[in-house]
Design a protein around this motif. Structure first.
Motif, PDB file in Angstrom:
ATOM      1  N   GLY A 338       3.311 -11.425   4.728  1.00 59.27           N
ATOM      2  CA  GLY A 338       4.225  -9.527   4.057  1.00 59.27           C
ATOM      3  C   GLY A 338       4.311  -9.844   2.815  1.00 59.27           C
ATOM      4  N   ILE A 339       4.606 -11.076   1.770  1.00 58.15           N
ATOM      5  CA  ILE A 339       5.051 -11.316   0.079  1.00 58.15           C
ATOM      6  C   ILE A 339       3.551 -10.659  -0.116  1.00 58.15           C
ATOM      7  N   PHE A 340       2.653 -11.562   0.015  1.00 57.09           N
ATOM      8  CA  PHE A 340       1.313 -11.181  -0.793  1.00 57.09           C
ATOM      9  C   PHE A 340       0.909  -9.672   0.106  1.00 57.09           C
ATOM     10  N   ILE A 341       1.070  -8.832   0.890  1.00 57.43           N
ATOM     11  CA  ILE A 341       1.171  -7.888   0.616  1.00 57.43           C
ATOM     12  C   ILE A 341       1.717  -6.599   0.550  1.00 57.43           C
ATOM     13  N   VAL A 342       2.713  -6.561  -0.281  1.00 55.92           N
ATOM     14  CA  VAL A 342       4.065  -5.707  -0.863  1.00 55.92           C
ATOM     15  C   VAL A 342       3.660  -5.966  -2.126  1.00 55.92           C
ATOM     16  N   LYS A 343       3.517  -7.495  -2.429  1.00 54.37           N
ATOM     17  CA  LYS A 343       2.606  -7.472  -3.654  1.00 54.37           C
ATOM     18  C   LYS A 343       1.285  -7.101  -4.018  1.00 54.37           C
ATOM     19  N   TRP A 344       0.520  -6.685  -3.894  1.00 55.77           N
ATOM     20  CA  TRP A 344      -0.301  -6.498  -3.954  1.00 55.77           C
ATOM     21  C   TRP A 344      -0.007  -4.792  -3.925  1.00 55.77           C
ATOM     22  N   ALA A 345       0.385  -4.065  -2.799  1.00 60.94           N
ATOM     23  CA  ALA A 345       0.442  -2.716  -2.430  1.00 60.94           C
ATOM     24  C   ALA A 345       1.048  -2.230  -4.213  1.00 60.94           C
ATOM     25  N   VAL A 346       2.186  -3.162  -4.557  1.00 57.54           N
ATOM     26  CA  VAL A 346       3.072  -2.751  -6.358  1.00 57.54           C
ATOM     27  C   VAL A 346       2.441  -2.436  -7.389  1.00 57.54           C
ATOM     28  N   GLN A 347       1.335  -3.551  -7.251  1.00 56.21           N
ATOM     29  CA  GLN A 347       0.524  -3.997  -8.083  1.00 56.21           C
ATOM     30  C   GLN A 347      -0.544  -2.582  -8.362  1.00 56.21           C
ATOM     31  N   LEU A 348      -1.421  -2.331  -6.946  1.00 50.43           N
ATOM     32  CA  LEU A 348      -2.328  -1.372  -7.172  1.00 50.43           C
ATOM     33  C   LEU A 348      -1.497   0.242  -6.681  1.00 50.43           C
ATOM     34  N   GLY A 349       0.085   0.311  -6.756  1.00 54.59           N
ATOM     35  CA  GLY A 349       0.920   1.151  -7.425  1.00 54.59           C
ATOM     36  C   GLY A 349       1.253   2.224  -6.430  1.00 54.59           C
ATOM     37  N   LEU A 350       0.547   1.817  -4.736  1.00 51.54           N
ATOM     38  CA  LEU A 350       0.832   2.282  -3.803  1.00 51.54           C
ATOM     39  C   LEU A 350       2.371   2.259  -2.910  1.00 51.54           C
TER      40      LEU A 350
END
Length: 414
Positions: A338-350
């Motif tokens: 979950g940490i990696f997925i949420v960080k990835w979503a923040v970086q992509l602006g989702l």
């Protein structure tokens, strides 16, 4: 927020759940017999058809609007990701532990479906009211937090009753069919044997070691030998096809799903919202009645879990490796993913950079299995004892796990 404050905020809701669970176990004692088998069944039916739908409809209608849905669109996708990752982990646990057939749906369900509503509805307002909370004003935090938790509860229940419900249903039917097939095979063999040499049919047929056992259990054959990897792939394909073929879309539209749909309609359509929601709404009594019913859902389900737990403690025979596998999946692998997925979503602006919203998204990966899984096993009469033991250990460890992950998530988003 200090460590002691985080410890209290994270452990108190879980302790409340454990206390109510203990009460349910006490009421199910033979000497008390308030929550006996019949009482649990009837209470479970009431919770399934009335209390859960009322809880979802009331919370969503009150907190979800069109503007909030535009901001929270990633949450349903995030919950779907938790179910996908959890299902993969459940299949791994099932394969590694060589779990019995009647527990396979339960294992996948416990790994996939977390407590995405009941615990967040208790934890998030409690965190908002603690001193030094990183989420700003307590009143504003509680308002938005309840909205986030309500949407989490709704989406979690929709996925639970459309996916886990059918997983357990298909698993229980497959086990029943397998047992029936073996019984019919034994009876037929015994009948033929009786015609030839007048042997008795009062006992089940015992297959000798030098016979091919697979011929007696063709519908439920397991593959062993040199081609174990290929056989496992074939078995997974067969189970997937069996699930897709047997899924019942009408039953997937469970009362909880209907309650969520009603809540979305009332909350998102301005005309219905004006009629039902608010102190000046002409039909506010309907919303108040739904809220009153919904308030009984969480304690009722928790009492059922406690009552089933007593039965499980009296002897479930579940493998320790299954419990350990579910705990590792839910409390280690899922939160890290979950940490990696949420960080990835923040970086992509989702995802918007709202610390409370990010915290809720992360918590969805760290919660224990959904208590409604116990209700599902109660409905089908499959794996009730084992489910109660799994819930016992996962919820006992939840106070430690949630405390650790809550503190880390708060540090991460602040």
């Amino acid at each position: 927020m200090g460590f002691v404050d985080i410890l209290i905020a994270a452990s108190m809701p879980v302790l409340k759940v454990l206390l109510i669970t203990a009460l349910g176990s006490y009421l199910a004692l033979d000497s008390i017999d308030i929550l006996g088998t019949d009482a649990r069944k009837h209470l479970n039916i009431v919770a399934f058809y009335v209390l859960n739908p009322a809880l979802l409809a009331a919370n969503l209608a009150k907190t979800i609007t069109y503007d909030s849905m535009l901001k929270l669109w990633f949450m349903p996708l995030n919950i779907l990701i938790t179910f996908v990752i959890g299902s993969i982990l459940g299949l791994l646990v099932m394969h590694i532990t060589r779990a019995p057939k009647h527990l396979r749906g339960l294992i996948v369900g416990c790994c996939a479906a977390g407590n995405l509503g009941n615990l967040p509805l208790i934890i998030i307002p409690a965190v908002c009211k603690e001193r030094g909370s990183p989420f700003g004003d307590p009143d504003s935090c509680s308002t938005y937090g309840i909205a986030y938790a309500s949407l989490s509860l709704a989406m979690g229940n929709i996925y639970l009753w459309t996916y886990v419900y059918n997983i357990v249903r298909v698993s229980s039917r497959s086990t029943s069919n397998c047992s029936n097939a073996v019984s019919e095979s034994n009876n037929e063999s015994c009948r033929k044997s009786t015609e030839s040499d007048q042997t008795s049919c009062s006992e089940p047929l015992l297959v000798s070691q030098d016979l091919n056992v697979d011929q007696y259990v063709l519908p439920c054959t397991t593959f062993e030998g040199k081609d174990e990897v290929a056989a496992t792939i074939i078995s997974l394909k067969k189970h997937l096809w069996l699930f897709l073929r047997k899924i019942d879309l009408k039953k997937s539209l469970a009362p909880s799903t209907i309650g969520a749909i009603v809540g979305f309609i009332v909350g998102l359509v301005p005309q219905t919202r004006q009629v039902l929601i608010g102190n000046e709404a002409p039909l506010r009594v309907i919303q108040d009645s739904a809220s009153l019913l919904g308030d009984a859902a969480i304690p009722s389900l928790t009492l059922i879990v406690g009552a089933n737990l007593l039965k499980g403690l009296q002897g479930s025979g579940i493998q320790k490796s299954i419990i350990i596998g579910i705990i590792i999946s839910r409390y280690i692998i899922l939160p890290v993913s979950g940490i990696f997925i949420v960080k990835w979503a923040v970086q992509l602006g989702l995802v918007q950079s709202d610390s409370l919203y990010l915290f809720v998204l992360l918590i969805q990966y760290a919660v224990p299995p959904a208590m409604n899984i116990g209700a599902i096993t109660q409905l089908f009469g499959t794996g009730e004892n084992e489910c109660s033991v799994i819930l016992l250990w996962t919820y006992l460890l939840a106070s430690i796990s949630l405390t650790f992950w809550s503190s880390y998530f708060m540090w991460l988003v602040s």
